[in-house]
Design a protein around this motif. Structure first.
Motif, mmCIF file in Angstrom:
data_model
loop_
_atom_site.group_PDB
_atom_site.id
_atom_site.type_symbol
_atom_site.label_atom_id
_atom_site.label_comp_id
_atom_site.label_asym_id
_atom_site.label_seq_id
_atom_site.Cartn_x
_atom_site.Cartn_y
_atom_site.Cartn_z
ATOM 1 N N ASN A 1 23.247 22.178 -31.147
ATOM 2 C CA ASN A 1 21.751 22.796 -31.544
ATOM 3 C C ASN A 1 21.934 24.483 -31.852
ATOM 4 O O ASN A 1 21.181 24.715 -32.787
ATOM 5 C CB ASN A 1 20.953 22.303 -30.357
ATOM 6 C CG ASN A 1 20.541 20.995 -30.347
ATOM 7 O OD1 ASN A 1 20.655 20.139 -31.429
ATOM 8 N ND2 ASN A 1 19.825 20.415 -29.181
ATOM 9 N N PHE A 2 22.831 24.885 -30.989
ATOM 10 C CA PHE A 2 22.769 26.380 -30.982
ATOM 11 C C PHE A 2 23.502 26.700 -32.531
ATOM 12 O O PHE A 2 23.036 27.700 -33.268
ATOM 13 C CB PHE A 2 23.635 26.889 -29.857
ATOM 14 C CG PHE A 2 23.766 28.309 -29.860
ATOM 15 C CD1 PHE A 2 22.779 29.339 -29.759
ATOM 16 C CD2 PHE A 2 24.718 29.247 -30.023
ATOM 17 C CE1 PHE A 2 22.993 30.793 -29.707
ATOM 18 C CE2 PHE A 2 25.176 30.343 -30.238
ATOM 19 C CZ PHE A 2 24.293 31.399 -30.071
ATOM 20 N N ARG A 3 24.522 25.964 -32.751
ATOM 21 C CA ARG A 3 25.226 26.027 -34.109
ATOM 22 C C ARG A 3 24.346 25.925 -35.155
ATOM 23 O O ARG A 3 24.300 26.879 -36.001
ATOM 24 C CB ARG A 3 26.426 25.170 -33.990
ATOM 25 C CG ARG A 3 27.154 25.203 -35.360
ATOM 26 C CD ARG A 3 28.390 24.595 -35.123
ATOM 27 N NE ARG A 3 29.042 24.540 -36.418
ATOM 28 C CZ ARG A 3 30.348 24.064 -36.500
ATOM 29 N NH1 ARG A 3 31.163 23.982 -35.525
ATOM 30 N NH2 ARG A 3 30.967 23.785 -37.690
ATOM 31 N N LYS A 4 23.577 24.983 -35.001
ATOM 32 C CA LYS A 4 22.545 24.717 -36.462
ATOM 33 C C LYS A 4 21.544 25.846 -36.508
ATOM 34 O O LYS A 4 21.302 26.228 -37.633
ATOM 35 C CB LYS A 4 21.828 23.253 -36.058
ATOM 36 C CG LYS A 4 22.841 22.207 -36.135
ATOM 37 C CD LYS A 4 21.999 21.210 -35.836
ATOM 38 C CE LYS A 4 22.843 19.779 -36.018
ATOM 39 N NZ LYS A 4 22.172 18.471 -35.494
ATOM 40 N N GLU A 5 21.080 26.595 -35.399
ATOM 41 C CA GLU A 5 19.966 27.458 -35.164
ATOM 42 C C GLU A 5 20.691 28.582 -35.687
ATOM 43 O O GLU A 5 20.116 29.580 -36.825
ATOM 44 C CB GLU A 5 19.629 27.647 -33.912
ATOM 45 C CG GLU A 5 18.740 26.592 -33.320
ATOM 46 C CD GLU A 5 18.400 26.794 -31.953
ATOM 47 O OE1 GLU A 5 18.839 27.863 -31.249
ATOM 48 O OE2 GLU A 5 17.646 25.900 -31.184
ATOM 49 N N GLU A 6 22.136 28.995 -35.538
ATOM 50 C CA GLU A 6 22.757 30.048 -35.922
ATOM 51 C C GLU A 6 22.932 30.166 -37.367
ATOM 52 O O GLU A 6 23.045 31.159 -38.081
ATOM 53 C CB GLU A 6 23.906 30.690 -34.956
ATOM 54 C CG GLU A 6 23.587 30.961 -33.707
ATOM 55 C CD GLU A 6 23.070 32.364 -33.876
ATOM 56 O OE1 GLU A 6 23.325 33.234 -34.653
ATOM 57 O OE2 GLU A 6 21.985 32.469 -32.819
ATOM 58 N N GLU A 7 23.415 29.125 -37.724
ATOM 59 C CA GLU A 7 23.752 28.739 -39.264
ATOM 60 C C GLU A 7 22.457 29.071 -40.127
ATOM 61 O O GLU A 7 22.459 29.668 -41.276
ATOM 62 C CB GLU A 7 24.219 27.604 -39.465
ATOM 63 C CG GLU A 7 25.569 27.121 -39.058
ATOM 64 C CD GLU A 7 26.193 25.675 -39.223
ATOM 65 O OE1 GLU A 7 25.441 25.200 -40.318
ATOM 66 O OE2 GLU A 7 27.432 25.476 -38.805
ATOM 67 N N ALA A 8 21.357 28.526 -39.644
ATOM 68 C CA ALA A 8 20.118 28.637 -40.521
ATOM 69 C C ALA A 8 19.700 30.151 -40.338
ATOM 70 O O ALA A 8 19.276 30.817 -41.338
ATOM 71 C CB ALA A 8 18.934 27.889 -39.761
ATOM 72 N N LYS A 9 19.761 30.851 -39.281
ATOM 73 C CA LYS A 9 19.625 32.305 -39.328
ATOM 74 C C LYS A 9 20.419 33.271 -40.222
ATOM 75 O O LYS A 9 20.050 34.059 -41.064
ATOM 76 C CB LYS A 9 19.687 32.873 -37.910
ATOM 77 C CG LYS A 9 18.864 32.425 -36.757
ATOM 78 C CD LYS A 9 19.198 32.973 -35.356
ATOM 79 C CE LYS A 9 18.248 32.739 -34.457
ATOM 80 N NZ LYS A 9 18.451 33.050 -32.968
ATOM 81 N N VAL A 10 21.577 32.584 -40.272
ATOM 82 C CA VAL A 10 22.603 33.381 -41.406
ATOM 83 C C VAL A 10 22.398 33.068 -42.741
ATOM 84 O O VAL A 10 22.204 34.064 -43.545
ATOM 85 C CB VAL A 10 24.163 32.812 -40.942
ATOM 86 C CG1 VAL A 10 25.167 33.455 -42.164
ATOM 87 C CG2 VAL A 10 24.689 33.490 -39.467
ATOM 88 N N GLU A 11 21.780 32.025 -43.087
ATOM 89 C CA GLU A 11 21.582 31.701 -44.290
ATOM 90 C C GLU A 11 20.064 32.444 -44.635
ATOM 91 O O GLU A 11 19.954 33.046 -45.605
ATOM 92 C CB GLU A 11 21.116 30.241 -44.220
ATOM 93 C CG GLU A 11 22.459 29.259 -44.222
ATOM 94 C CD GLU A 11 22.150 27.772 -44.525
ATOM 95 O OE1 GLU A 11 20.969 27.435 -44.908
ATOM 96 O OE2 GLU A 11 22.932 26.957 -44.287
ATOM 97 N N ILE A 70 28.586 36.855 -34.566
ATOM 98 C CA ILE A 70 28.760 36.874 -33.287
ATOM 99 C C ILE A 70 27.231 36.372 -32.591
ATOM 100 O O ILE A 70 26.498 37.053 -33.100
ATOM 101 C CB ILE A 70 29.570 38.093 -32.657
ATOM 102 C CG1 ILE A 70 29.561 37.813 -31.204
ATOM 103 C CG2 ILE A 70 28.677 39.033 -33.024
ATOM 104 C CD1 ILE A 70 30.312 38.944 -30.366
ATOM 105 N N ALA A 71 27.256 35.656 -31.751
ATOM 106 C CA ALA A 71 25.710 35.226 -31.195
ATOM 107 C C ALA A 71 26.190 34.672 -29.767
ATOM 108 O O ALA A 71 27.241 34.064 -29.222
ATOM 109 C CB ALA A 71 25.375 33.980 -32.166
ATOM 110 N N SER A 72 24.999 34.900 -29.000
ATOM 111 C CA SER A 72 25.000 34.406 -27.554
ATOM 112 C C SER A 72 23.961 33.426 -27.187
ATOM 113 O O SER A 72 22.820 33.449 -27.791
ATOM 114 C CB SER A 72 24.805 35.968 -26.534
ATOM 115 O OG SER A 72 23.447 36.352 -26.864
ATOM 116 N N PHE A 73 24.274 32.774 -26.410
ATOM 117 C CA PHE A 73 23.510 31.726 -25.711
ATOM 118 C C PHE A 73 23.094 31.829 -24.472
ATOM 119 O O PHE A 73 24.053 31.892 -23.666
ATOM 120 C CB PHE A 73 24.024 30.370 -26.322
ATOM 121 C CG PHE A 73 23.288 29.233 -25.416
ATOM 122 C CD1 PHE A 73 22.268 28.765 -26.215
ATOM 123 C CD2 PHE A 73 23.942 28.591 -24.254
ATOM 124 C CE1 PHE A 73 21.482 27.517 -25.516
ATOM 125 C CE2 PHE A 73 23.001 27.571 -23.603
ATOM 126 C CZ PHE A 73 21.979 27.007 -24.401
#
Length: 203
Positions: A154-164, A66-69
């Motif tokens: 862009n937010f989705r890519k950033e969140e995926e990178a954080k999860v990885e 879960i993430a917020s923008f």
């Protein structure tokens, strides 16, 4: 007398047919199982086994996030009123970590009867998002700073990178490496010739 000759002839033919079938069965089995007096393991044999082991050596990491923008336009460090846009984003995903076994190096020493398999560096092989799980909440738009498709992507890519990164920090790649080493050894040792006649090293 003729009847006896006829019976003898029929018996001889039957014996020849049976013998032929036995020989055919023997050579067929030899071909299928590759029976040889001096059987050797080749690099092709090992590499073929590694290619078939791809799925078994991949560690799957399933997660929910879960993430917020939130974004606002700024002027000299101050937020401009009525320019805030935001949304809450929840989703599920799966990370596949392991090694590319196509890049593994195989070295066989027939004199020493040893097999050495050197695996490439462990890495994230894929990262898949379950699109059916994606949900947006608490969306707030602004006519002066509207939400756009680029904001979501862009937010989705950033969140995926954080999860990885989070998964790697928790030891995902190390666990994948350990699992791969174990799986590769077990798979190759299923070959009785390797298990009984060769010293196997996987690193």
């Amino acid at each position: 007398m003729n009847k006896n000759k006829s019976k003898f002839k029929q018996g001889l033919i039957s014996a020849i047919i049976v013998a032929s079938l036995i020989l055919l069965t023997f050579f067929t089995a030899k071909s299928i199982f590759n029976v040889e007096e001096d059987t050797k393991i080749s690099s092709e044999t090992v590499e073929s086994a590694l290619k078939e082991a791809k799925e078994l050596t991949t560690l799957k990491y399933h997660y929910k996030n879960i993430a917020s923008f939130e974004n606002s336009q700024q002027f000299h460090g101050m937020t401009i009123p009525f320019t805030t846009k935001r949304f809450l984003y929840t989703y599920e995903g799966e990370i596949h970590a392991g090694v590319d076994l196509d890049q593994a190096k195989v070295n066989i020493n027939q004199e020493a009867k040893s097999i050495s398999v050197t695996l490439p560096k462990t890495k994230i092989l894929s990262h898949d998002i379950d699109e059916d799980s994606v949900m947006f909440y608490d969306e707030k738009n602004s006519i002066f700073n509207p939400l756009e498709l680029e904001d979501y992507s862009n937010f989705r890519k950033e969140e995926e990178a954080k999860v990885e990164k989070k998964a790697i920090d928790k030891g995902l790649l190390k666990e994948a490496k350990d699992q791969t080493l174990k799986a590769v050894k077990e798979i190759l040792l299923l070959n009785p010739i390797i298990e009984e006649e060769y010293t196997l090293t996987v690193k």
